[in-house]
Scaffold this motif. Structure first.
Motif, PDB file in Angstrom:
ATOM      1  N   LYS A 137       0.815  -1.209   0.000  1.00  0.00           N
ATOM      2  CA  LYS A 137       0.000   0.000   0.000  1.00  0.00           C
ATOM      3  C   LYS A 137       0.852   1.263   0.000  1.00  0.00           C
ATOM      4  O   LYS A 137       0.356   2.350  -0.311  1.00  0.00           O
ATOM      5  CB  LYS A 137      -0.945  -0.015   1.199  1.00  0.00           C
ATOM      6  N   GLN A 138       2.144   1.138   0.344  1.00  0.00           N
ATOM      7  CA  GLN A 138       3.035   2.290   0.283  1.00  0.00           C
ATOM      8  C   GLN A 138       3.268   2.732  -1.164  1.00  0.00           C
ATOM      9  O   GLN A 138       3.690   3.860  -1.404  1.00  0.00           O
ATOM     10  CB  GLN A 138       4.379   1.959   0.944  1.00  0.00           C
ATOM     11  N   TYR A 139       2.977   1.832  -2.119  1.00  0.00           N
ATOM     12  CA  TYR A 139       3.156   2.171  -3.519  1.00  0.00           C
ATOM     13  C   TYR A 139       2.123   3.173  -4.015  1.00  0.00           C
ATOM     14  O   TYR A 139       2.295   3.802  -5.050  1.00  0.00           O
ATOM     15  CB  TYR A 139       3.033   0.918  -4.395  1.00  0.00           C
ATOM     16  N   LYS A 140       1.028   3.315  -3.320  1.00  0.00           N
ATOM     17  CA  LYS A 140      -0.118   4.067  -3.848  1.00  0.00           C
ATOM     18  C   LYS A 140       0.201   5.526  -4.152  1.00  0.00           C
ATOM     19  O   LYS A 140      -0.457   6.148  -4.987  1.00  0.00           O
ATOM     20  CB  LYS A 140      -1.295   3.981  -2.879  1.00  0.00           C
ATOM     21  N   HIS A 252      17.327  -2.856   3.655  1.00  0.00           N
ATOM     22  CA  HIS A 252      16.268  -3.319   2.759  1.00  0.00           C
ATOM     23  C   HIS A 252      15.207  -4.152   3.472  1.00  0.00           C
ATOM     24  O   HIS A 252      14.628  -5.083   2.920  1.00  0.00           O
ATOM     25  CB  HIS A 252      16.859  -4.093   1.578  1.00  0.00           C
ATOM     26  N   GLY A 253      14.940  -3.783   4.737  1.00  0.00           N
ATOM     27  CA  GLY A 253      13.848  -4.411   5.470  1.00  0.00           C
ATOM     28  C   GLY A 253      12.537  -3.686   5.238  1.00  0.00           C
ATOM     29  O   GLY A 253      12.444  -2.772   4.405  1.00  0.00           O
ATOM     30  N   THR A 258       8.145   1.983   4.631  1.00  0.00           N
ATOM     31  CA  THR A 258       7.491   2.925   5.545  1.00  0.00           C
ATOM     32  C   THR A 258       8.290   4.197   5.777  1.00  0.00           C
ATOM     33  O   THR A 258       7.726   5.211   6.209  1.00  0.00           O
ATOM     34  CB  THR A 258       7.210   2.244   6.899  1.00  0.00           C
ATOM     35  N   GLU A 259       9.597   4.172   5.494  1.00  0.00           N
ATOM     36  CA  GLU A 259      10.442   5.346   5.727  1.00  0.00           C
ATOM     37  C   GLU A 259      11.100   5.862   4.443  1.00  0.00           C
ATOM     38  O   GLU A 259      10.999   7.049   4.119  1.00  0.00           O
ATOM     39  CB  GLU A 259      11.533   5.012   6.751  1.00  0.00           C
ATOM     40  N   VAL A 260      11.775   4.987   3.716  1.00  0.00           N
ATOM     41  CA  VAL A 260      12.551   5.426   2.550  1.00  0.00           C
ATOM     42  C   VAL A 260      11.643   5.876   1.411  1.00  0.00           C
ATOM     43  O   VAL A 260      11.864   6.939   0.808  1.00  0.00           O
ATOM     44  CB  VAL A 260      13.500   4.302   2.070  1.00  0.00           C
ATOM     45  N   ILE A 261      10.625   5.084   1.094  1.00  0.00           N
ATOM     46  CA  ILE A 261       9.737   5.448  -0.010  1.00  0.00           C
ATOM     47  C   ILE A 261       9.035   6.784   0.250  1.00  0.00           C
ATOM     48  O   ILE A 261       9.067   7.671  -0.612  1.00  0.00           O
ATOM     49  CB  ILE A 261       8.734   4.319  -0.309  1.00  0.00           C
ATOM     50  N   PRO A 262       8.403   6.997   1.410  1.00  0.00           N
ATOM     51  CA  PRO A 262       7.767   8.307   1.638  1.00  0.00           C
ATOM     52  C   PRO A 262       8.750   9.476   1.565  1.00  0.00           C
ATOM     53  O   PRO A 262       8.423  10.531   1.008  1.00  0.00           O
ATOM     54  CB  PRO A 262       7.174   8.162   3.043  1.00  0.00           C
TER      55      PRO A 262
END
Length: 277
Positions: A137-140, A252-253, A258-262
């Motif tokens: 869902k972080q991809y959205k 890469h956990g 939750t942190e890097v993508i945002p």
């Protein structure tokens, strides 16, 4: 007992229910906590820092070395490690101890696949699938219609960048950052600093050494030393330092999602806003 086959073709026998786990991969350690197995970890590596509980586990390894005699005293049901540089550690332990090595992911999707594989090994398959679903869902919020020419560097005791075989290169591209080393068919690369200047990237992303204090004054000194003042990223104020004192893209956990993508999406949107204005 279950017999598990690894990507390198080797096999290892493990109990159906694991009570004593050693994890030498920071990513795998974080996954184990997220799967509810944090209390089963009897030791991990010096670089296992996520989540908070991992920092208080007994530290038995660096990237490639450990104390085999202490490991034998701990009598673990399974020792978990990962490919890449930690293959040295795996080769030192295999045959004497029950060690399972995971393949190092080479793409953003591979980070999710690692969660699935850890779930299979530790017999937490449903929990792993649910964790994958949550992270997907972080991809959205990813919606890239412009790609910025990017130079990414990590301090691993010296400058390191990444080619086409790294999940970092893949993840950055998914989020709109096309790295200047993306077509080099390697994972780890010692960058040619003159090549970086000639490539004239629009964006520079810099990850400092883990646990080190590093701010923009340090970055300015580094740019001055390298004579990068005329690079577009520098002139336009598009030089970014990863936040905090822990590893960031290097980790890469699940917290990558939750942190890097945002954080990366926020950078992307800020640069787009500057262009439009």
């Amino acid at each position: 007992m279950r017999i598990l086959k690894m990507f390198n073709g080797n096999e290892v026998s493990v109990p159906d229910k694991l009570e004593r786990i050693v994890s030498f991969s920071p990513a795998v350690t974080e996954i184990l906590f997220d799967l509810g197995l944090g209390d089963k970890i009897v030791a991990d590596s010096a670089f296992c820092s996520r989540p908070e509980g991992a920092r208080y586990k007994r530290k038995l390894a660096s990237y490639s070395t450990t104390r085999k005699d202490i490991l034998k005293e701990l009598n673990p049901d399974i020792i978990l490690t990962i490919g890449g540089y930690q293959e040295i550690l795996y080769n030192n332990l295999k045959g004497d101890l029950p060690v399972y090595i995971f393949e190092l992911p080479s793409s953003l999707s591979g980070l999710l696949d690692l969660i699935s594989k850890v779930g299979i090994v530790v017999n937490k398959k449903v929990e792993a699938r649910n964790l994958e679903l949550k992270l997907i869902k972080q991809y959205k919020n990813i919606n890239t219609d412009i790609f910025f020419k990017t130079y990414f560097e990590m301090d691993l005791g010296g400058p390191v960048t990444f080619g086409s075989m790294s999940y970092i290169t893949d993840a950055l591209y998914v989020m709109g950052f096309d790295t200047i080393y993306a077509n080099f068919d390697r994972e780890w690369i010692t960058p040619d600093l003159d090549f970086v200047a000639r490539a004239d990237p629009d964006v520079i992303i810099y990850e400092h050494k883990m646990y080190r204090e590093f701010d923009y004054s340090d970055m300015e000194r580094l740019i001055l030393k390298r004579k990068w003042n005329n690079i577009s990223a520098v002139k336009n104020g598009n030089v970014f330092i990863t936040p905090g004192r822990l590893d960031f893209y290097a980790h890469h956990g699940p917290s990558f999602f939750t942190e890097v993508i945002p954080w990366t999406i926020n950078i992307y949107n800020n640069i787009k806003s500057k262009i439009k204005n």
